[in-house]
Design an enzyme around this catalytic site. Structure first.
Site, mmCIF file in Angstrom:
data_model
loop_
_atom_site.group_PDB
_atom_site.id
_atom_site.type_symbol
_atom_site.label_atom_id
_atom_site.label_comp_id
_atom_site.label_asym_id
_atom_site.label_seq_id
_atom_site.Cartn_x
_atom_site.Cartn_y
_atom_site.Cartn_z
ATOM 1 C CG HIS A 20 -48.178 69.804 24.594
ATOM 2 N ND1 HIS A 20 -48.673 68.703 25.231
ATOM 3 C CD2 HIS A 20 -47.526 70.522 25.539
ATOM 4 C CE1 HIS A 20 -48.344 68.757 26.515
ATOM 5 N NE2 HIS A 20 -47.642 69.853 26.720
ATOM 6 C CG ASN A 130 -25.499 76.374 23.572
ATOM 7 O OD1 ASN A 130 -25.511 77.116 22.605
ATOM 8 N ND2 ASN A 130 -24.373 75.892 24.089
#
Length: 139
Positions: A20, A130
């Site tokens: 996470h 990006n």
């Protein structure tokens, strides 16, 4: 033989190890990649594979909670920006969540890539193509 969509063993392994909030950077052919960050180079030639193709495959295996973009993409590459937003919106719908977006300067973005578990290089040759994906959880 692996049955899923993602066949690249190195990329599949990185995604499997994400926890996470871990980060994974997807980039164009020109983004500088920090020497300390794992590089997974998928670029074959100019434009192959595209940034959006790489994103599509990666997000079939990765749960995404949020994403970071360079703010320059909005004005310098508006067509890709809109396509990226559409793909992230669709991904959020498939996952059952809303993917939060954060925009930072390109210089800050380059520095942030040093915190990614890996940088995946596409063959994309358009400006500011990006994205940093932040891993979510499936429960």
């Amino acid at each position: 033989m692996k049955k899923g969509v993602l066949l690249n063993a190195e990329l599949s392994a990185v995604i499997a190890r994400l926890g996470h909030t871990d980060q994974l950077t997807l980039c164009d052919a020109g983004l500088p990649i920090p020497a300390v960050t794992q590089r997974i180079d998928l670029a074959l030639s100019q434009g192959v594979p595209t940034f959006l193709q790489v994103l599509g495959v990666v997000t079939q295996e990765m749960q995404v909670e949020s994403a970071i973009l360079a703010e320059e993409i909005v004005e310098q590459n508006p067509a890709l920006h809109q396509a990226l937003l559409a793909q992230l919106t669709e991904l959020g719908q498939r996952q059952g969540n809303t993917i939060s977006l954060r925009y930072i300067s390109h210089e800050a973005f380059k520095a942030q890539t040093g915190h990614s578990r890996a940088v995946i290089r596409s063959g994309e040759c358009s400006p500011y193509a990006n994205l940093i994906l932040c891993a979510g959880v499936t429960f």
